[in-house]
Design a protein around this motif. Structure first.
Motif, mmCIF file in Angstrom:
data_model
loop_
_atom_site.group_PDB
_atom_site.id
_atom_site.type_symbol
_atom_site.label_atom_id
_atom_site.label_comp_id
_atom_site.label_asym_id
_atom_site.label_seq_id
_atom_site.Cartn_x
_atom_site.Cartn_y
_atom_site.Cartn_z
ATOM 1 N N ALA A 107 31.554 41.610 42.969
ATOM 2 C CA ALA A 107 30.468 41.209 43.537
ATOM 3 C C ALA A 107 30.709 39.889 44.346
ATOM 4 N N ILE A 108 31.542 39.096 44.306
ATOM 5 C CA ILE A 108 31.690 37.839 45.097
ATOM 6 C C ILE A 108 32.474 38.677 46.340
ATOM 7 N N GLY A 109 33.311 39.537 46.203
ATOM 8 C CA GLY A 109 33.675 40.335 47.356
ATOM 9 C C GLY A 109 32.519 40.839 48.263
ATOM 10 N N ALA A 110 31.604 41.484 47.637
ATOM 11 C CA ALA A 110 30.515 42.239 48.463
ATOM 12 C C ALA A 110 29.596 41.205 49.093
ATOM 13 N N VAL A 111 29.375 39.962 48.410
ATOM 14 C CA VAL A 111 28.608 38.894 49.212
ATOM 15 C C VAL A 111 29.343 38.441 50.345
ATOM 16 N N TYR A 112 30.639 38.090 50.202
ATOM 17 C CA TYR A 112 31.348 37.731 51.395
ATOM 18 C C TYR A 112 31.525 38.805 52.295
ATOM 19 N N SER A 113 31.435 40.103 51.849
ATOM 20 C CA SER A 113 31.305 41.048 52.836
ATOM 21 C C SER A 113 29.897 41.105 53.738
ATOM 22 N N VAL A 114 29.077 40.868 53.033
ATOM 23 C CA VAL A 114 27.613 40.691 53.738
ATOM 24 C C VAL A 114 27.791 39.583 54.764
ATOM 25 N N TYR A 115 28.465 38.451 54.239
ATOM 26 C CA TYR A 115 28.609 37.100 55.124
ATOM 27 C C TYR A 115 29.389 37.686 56.429
ATOM 28 N N GLY A 116 30.251 38.677 56.393
ATOM 29 C CA GLY A 116 31.237 39.066 57.400
ATOM 30 C C GLY A 116 32.702 38.331 57.041
ATOM 31 N N ASN A 117 32.775 37.938 56.132
ATOM 32 C CA ASN A 117 33.897 37.022 55.776
ATOM 33 C C ASN A 117 34.963 38.135 54.875
ATOM 34 N N THR A 118 35.682 39.071 55.885
ATOM 35 C CA THR A 118 36.565 40.172 55.290
ATOM 36 C C THR A 118 37.721 39.395 54.527
ATOM 37 N N THR A 119 38.131 38.555 54.928
ATOM 38 C CA THR A 119 39.322 37.922 54.376
ATOM 39 C C THR A 119 39.127 37.488 52.923
ATOM 40 N N ALA A 120 37.870 36.620 52.898
ATOM 41 C CA ALA A 120 37.432 36.280 51.342
ATOM 42 C C ALA A 120 37.130 37.506 50.574
ATOM 43 N N ALA A 121 36.377 38.344 51.297
ATOM 44 C CA ALA A 121 35.988 39.696 50.553
ATOM 45 C C ALA A 121 37.100 40.506 49.875
ATOM 46 N N LEU A 122 38.127 40.709 51.006
ATOM 47 C CA LEU A 122 39.248 41.557 50.146
ATOM 48 C C LEU A 122 40.142 40.833 49.468
ATOM 49 N N ARG A 123 40.222 39.307 49.338
ATOM 50 C CA ARG A 123 40.862 38.762 48.279
ATOM 51 C C ARG A 123 40.272 38.887 46.934
ATOM 52 N N PHE A 124 38.838 38.799 46.995
ATOM 53 C CA PHE A 124 38.178 38.974 45.838
ATOM 54 C C PHE A 124 38.412 40.728 45.245
ATOM 55 N N TYR A 125 38.311 41.345 46.051
ATOM 56 C CA TYR A 125 38.411 42.758 45.973
ATOM 57 C C TYR A 125 39.626 42.996 45.407
ATOM 58 N N ARG A 126 40.744 42.419 45.954
ATOM 59 C CA ARG A 126 42.173 42.790 45.290
ATOM 60 C C ARG A 126 42.279 42.225 44.010
ATOM 61 N N GLN A 127 41.678 40.956 43.848
ATOM 62 C CA GLN A 127 41.925 40.523 42.396
ATOM 63 C C GLN A 127 41.120 41.226 41.301
ATOM 64 N N GLY A 128 39.857 41.768 41.747
ATOM 65 C CA GLY A 128 39.287 42.516 40.933
ATOM 66 C C GLY A 128 39.945 43.979 40.830
ATOM 67 N N LEU A 129 40.506 44.498 41.644
ATOM 68 C CA LEU A 129 41.363 45.653 41.636
ATOM 69 C C LEU A 129 42.439 45.646 40.635
ATOM 70 N N ALA A 130 43.002 44.472 40.693
ATOM 71 C CA ALA A 130 44.190 44.332 39.908
ATOM 72 C C ALA A 130 43.885 44.392 38.182
ATOM 73 N N MET A 131 42.478 43.636 38.324
ATOM 74 C CA MET A 131 41.990 43.556 36.802
ATOM 75 C C MET A 131 41.357 45.075 36.406
ATOM 76 N N ALA A 132 40.855 45.691 37.147
ATOM 77 C CA ALA A 132 40.306 46.884 37.065
ATOM 78 C C ALA A 132 41.339 47.994 36.570
ATOM 79 N N ARG A 133 42.697 47.893 37.215
ATOM 80 C CA ARG A 133 43.932 48.556 36.808
ATOM 81 C C ARG A 133 44.419 48.344 35.539
ATOM 82 N N ALA A 134 44.262 46.869 35.169
ATOM 83 C CA ALA A 134 44.908 46.472 34.014
ATOM 84 C C ALA A 134 44.021 46.940 32.811
ATOM 85 N N LEU A 135 42.613 46.828 33.074
ATOM 86 C CA LEU A 135 41.790 47.405 32.018
ATOM 87 C C LEU A 135 41.684 48.863 31.859
ATOM 88 N N GLY A 136 42.161 49.517 32.855
ATOM 89 C CA GLY A 136 42.116 50.952 32.808
ATOM 90 C C GLY A 136 40.681 51.589 33.216
#
Length: 146
Positions: free
Chosen positions: A84-113
């Motif tokens: 969700a934080i990544g989505a908000v940063y995406s709305v703001y146009g802050n791609t770098t921050a959005a992708l940083r949070f998406y990557r963190q979430g992606l790693a967690m999603a994979r760890a959780l299966g």
């Protein structure tokens, strides 16, 4: 049984009672923290839905702070907050921050299966790259994770 043995036995029993009480208390505290984190997440979703992005970020970051101290129980909620934080940063146009949070979430999603969350996050990452005009990265990401 002599006096010294009786004292040792009483100390041992008191220690067990104390350990049980502490364990129970910790579980209750963790349950309260989880409930609070879930409440902040719901408030963040509501704020996001109403396009109150600053409030949404505040709530989602509160979720991250609250789930930090939890063992694995808060991982799913923390992963969703990062998405969700990544989505908000995406709305703001802050791609770098959005992708940083998406990557963190992606790693967690994979760890959780959690393949559903993984797919949503990858989709959001591709959209962020496209919005930023970084089409080669969007294309590569879509190929790597198909």
């Amino acid at each position: 049984m002599n006096h010294r043995s009786l004292v040792r036995l009483l100390v041992f029993a008191a220690t067990l009672v104390c350990l049980y009480a502490c364990s129970s208390s910790d579980k209750e505290e963790e349950a309260r923290m989880m409930e609070s984190a879930e409440s902040f997440f719901a408030k963040g979703d509501s704020a996001l839905h109403n396009e109150n992005y600053n409030e949404a970020l505040k709530c989602y970051f509160s979720v991250l702070r609250k789930t930090e101290s939890m063992e694995q129980r808060g991982d799913s909620l923390a992963m969703k907050a990062r998405m969700a934080i990544g989505a908000v940063y995406s709305v703001y146009g802050n791609t770098t921050a959005a992708l940083r949070f998406y990557r963190q979430g992606l790693a967690m999603a994979r760890a959780l299966g959690d393949t559903e969350a993984e797919g949503k996050i990858l989709h959001n990452m591709v959209q962020s790259y496209c919005s930023a005009g970084v089409l080669d990265s969007a294309y590569m990401l879509s190929l790597i994770h198909i």
